[in-house]
Scaffold this motif. Structure first.
Motif, mmCIF file in Angstrom:
data_model
loop_
_atom_site.group_PDB
_atom_site.id
_atom_site.type_symbol
_atom_site.label_atom_id
_atom_site.label_comp_id
_atom_site.label_asym_id
_atom_site.label_seq_id
_atom_site.Cartn_x
_atom_site.Cartn_y
_atom_site.Cartn_z
ATOM 1 N N ILE A 111 55.160 29.876 30.551
ATOM 2 C CA ILE A 111 53.958 30.550 30.577
ATOM 3 C C ILE A 111 53.001 30.624 31.530
ATOM 4 N N TYR A 112 52.650 29.289 31.905
ATOM 5 C CA TYR A 112 51.792 28.547 32.617
ATOM 6 C C TYR A 112 52.119 29.348 34.100
ATOM 7 N N ALA A 113 53.397 29.062 34.421
ATOM 8 C CA ALA A 113 54.030 29.134 35.604
ATOM 9 C C ALA A 113 53.850 30.616 36.111
ATOM 10 N N PHE A 114 54.243 31.443 35.145
ATOM 11 C CA PHE A 114 54.204 32.955 35.329
ATOM 12 C C PHE A 114 52.742 33.246 35.737
ATOM 13 N N ARG A 115 51.814 32.783 34.749
ATOM 14 C CA ARG A 115 50.428 33.234 35.156
ATOM 15 C C ARG A 115 49.888 32.646 36.518
ATOM 16 N N LEU A 116 50.297 31.506 37.105
ATOM 17 C CA LEU A 116 50.074 30.886 38.020
ATOM 18 C C LEU A 116 50.413 31.907 39.288
ATOM 19 N N SER A 117 51.602 32.559 39.125
ATOM 20 C CA SER A 117 52.382 32.974 40.126
ATOM 21 C C SER A 117 51.689 34.460 40.147
ATOM 22 N N ALA A 118 51.162 35.290 39.036
ATOM 23 C CA ALA A 118 50.853 36.492 38.835
ATOM 24 C C ALA A 118 49.371 36.758 38.932
ATOM 25 N N GLU A 119 48.710 36.081 38.252
ATOM 26 C CA GLU A 119 47.398 36.410 38.063
ATOM 27 C C GLU A 119 46.363 36.260 39.186
ATOM 28 N N PRO A 120 46.714 35.575 40.139
ATOM 29 C CA PRO A 120 45.504 35.574 41.292
ATOM 30 C C PRO A 120 45.965 36.723 41.997
ATOM 31 N N GLN A 121 47.142 37.232 42.177
ATOM 32 C CA GLN A 121 47.319 38.759 42.760
ATOM 33 C C GLN A 121 46.839 39.766 41.743
ATOM 34 N N VAL A 122 46.929 39.661 40.586
ATOM 35 C CA VAL A 122 46.281 40.518 39.517
ATOM 36 C C VAL A 122 44.762 40.761 39.815
ATOM 37 N N ALA A 123 44.040 39.748 39.923
ATOM 38 C CA ALA A 123 42.813 39.637 40.192
ATOM 39 C C ALA A 123 42.380 40.239 41.556
ATOM 40 N N GLU A 124 43.071 40.006 42.640
ATOM 41 C CA GLU A 124 43.088 40.596 43.998
ATOM 42 C C GLU A 124 43.173 42.045 43.672
ATOM 43 N N LEU A 125 44.017 42.774 43.233
ATOM 44 C CA LEU A 125 44.255 44.064 42.873
ATOM 45 C C LEU A 125 43.079 44.795 42.201
ATOM 46 N N ALA A 126 42.688 43.825 41.212
ATOM 47 C CA ALA A 126 41.709 44.511 40.263
ATOM 48 C C ALA A 126 40.508 44.598 41.121
ATOM 49 N N ALA A 127 40.132 43.590 41.844
ATOM 50 C CA ALA A 127 38.984 43.760 42.880
ATOM 51 C C ALA A 127 38.998 45.001 43.740
ATOM 52 N N LEU A 128 39.971 45.640 44.091
ATOM 53 C CA LEU A 128 40.048 46.777 44.827
ATOM 54 C C LEU A 128 40.282 47.900 44.167
ATOM 55 N N ALA A 129 40.323 47.892 42.799
ATOM 56 C CA ALA A 129 40.593 49.157 41.961
ATOM 57 C C ALA A 129 39.823 49.355 40.798
ATOM 58 N N ALA A 130 39.003 48.425 40.239
ATOM 59 C CA ALA A 130 38.180 48.438 39.176
ATOM 60 C C ALA A 130 37.070 49.497 39.416
ATOM 61 N N ASP A 131 37.001 50.134 38.184
ATOM 62 C CA ASP A 131 35.955 51.228 38.027
ATOM 63 C C ASP A 131 34.726 50.696 37.270
ATOM 64 N N GLY A 132 33.995 51.406 36.613
ATOM 65 C CA GLY A 132 32.647 51.098 35.817
ATOM 66 C C GLY A 132 33.409 50.692 34.498
ATOM 67 N N ARG A 133 34.112 51.394 34.071
ATOM 68 C CA ARG A 133 34.815 51.089 32.760
ATOM 69 C C ARG A 133 35.422 49.938 32.601
ATOM 70 N N ASP A 134 35.987 49.389 33.791
ATOM 71 C CA ASP A 134 36.554 48.142 33.812
ATOM 72 C C ASP A 134 35.657 46.972 33.863
ATOM 73 N N LEU A 135 34.721 47.261 34.766
ATOM 74 C CA LEU A 135 33.789 46.136 34.734
ATOM 75 C C LEU A 135 32.937 45.850 33.474
ATOM 76 N N ALA A 136 32.611 47.136 32.758
ATOM 77 C CA ALA A 136 32.050 47.042 31.528
ATOM 78 C C ALA A 136 32.828 46.216 30.513
ATOM 79 N N ARG A 137 34.221 46.533 30.476
ATOM 80 C CA ARG A 137 35.123 45.791 29.629
ATOM 81 C C ARG A 137 35.027 44.343 30.032
#
Length: 254
Positions: A111-137
């Motif tokens: 589980i940790y190995a998957f998170r290490l490979s996926a979550e940095p990229q997911v965070a990067e994509l979130a920084a490009l796409a997040a809207d106000g509702r996402d930030l509030a969440r």
């Protein structure tokens, strides 16, 4: 053959059918009580141990086989399959993982190995796409983490923590990542719960999560990637998964 006595302290709900029996047996595997690669208890022994019919046992075993937990061979019984064969994204598996207190150490590593490979990229994509509702969440989840960082609130803190990570997946606005975040929720909460038990303090973890949130809010994808890596680095430290930390073993629950 695995000694059925290993299952003596497991309880089956009084009205539990094959799905309930499958859940009990699956959690015995996912916790390492029935180790990967070992022989699985015989149908006859399971019938006697849980006072259920052979048909109920067979239906439960069919679920375990369908999710890759056991391999059944006619005339030779069943064996627990290796961790790499388990279907962790199967909805049944998500149900079984929910509330699991002590996952198998090898499962934690996967589980940790998957998170290490996926979550940095997911965070990067979130920084490009997040809207106000996402930030509030994210802000609500982080506030919940902060408010439950005290002693005796580990379960509540873990729920807010996993909501934070799910919020990051949702903020990508990518259909696949959003669904992946939902499916991984039980796996992530199992990892968070284990890491909390080994953390001396949650203050450092909170600061690292805050940096992820701020990078997403400020639309800084590279900073979000680095911040997500920092969160996972802390998780690895708490779990003893870093090279300079003692690795957990099957005899030393993490």
């Amino acid at each position: 053959m695995t000694d059925p006595m290993m299952l003596d302290d497991l309880a089956l709900p009084a009205d539990g059918g094959a799905p309930a029996l499958a859940a009990v047996l699956a959690r015995a595997i996912l916790s390492g009580r029935l180790p990967a690669g070992s022989d699985f208890p015989r149908e006859k022994d399971l019938c006697e141990r849980f006072a259920v019919s052979r048909n109920r046992v067979r239906n439960a075993l069919a679920s375990l086989a369908a999710t890759g937990l056991v391999e059944r061979t006619a005339g030779r019984g069943s064996r627990v399959r290796e961790v790499t064969d388990w279907h962790l994204l199967d909805p049944l598996m998500s149900d079984w993982l929910a509330g699991l207190e002590r996952p198998d150490p090898r499962l934690v590593r996967e589980i940790y190995a998957f998170r290490l490979s996926a979550e940095p990229q997911v965070a990067e994509l979130a920084a490009l796409a997040a809207d106000g509702r996402d930030l509030a969440r994210l802000e609500n989840a982080f506030a919940g983490m902060r408010d439950t960082a005290g002693p005796g609130l580990h379960q509540q803190h873990a729920e807010h923590d996993v909501a934070f990570h799910d919020g990051v997946y949702q903020a990508t606005h990518n259909l696949v990542w959003r669904q992946m975040g939902h499916l991984l929720r039980p796996s992530i909460i199992a990892l968070i719960q284990r890491s909390q038990h080994h953390a001396d303090s949650l203050e450092d973890s909170l600061e690292r999560h805050r940096r992820v949130m701020e990078a997403i809010r400020l639309r800084q994808p590279e900073a979000a990637r680095r911040a997500a890596l920092a969160v996972l680095e802390r998780t690895a430290t708490d779990l003893g998964l870093l090279p300079d930390s003692p690795l957990p073993t099957e005899g030393h629950p993490i």
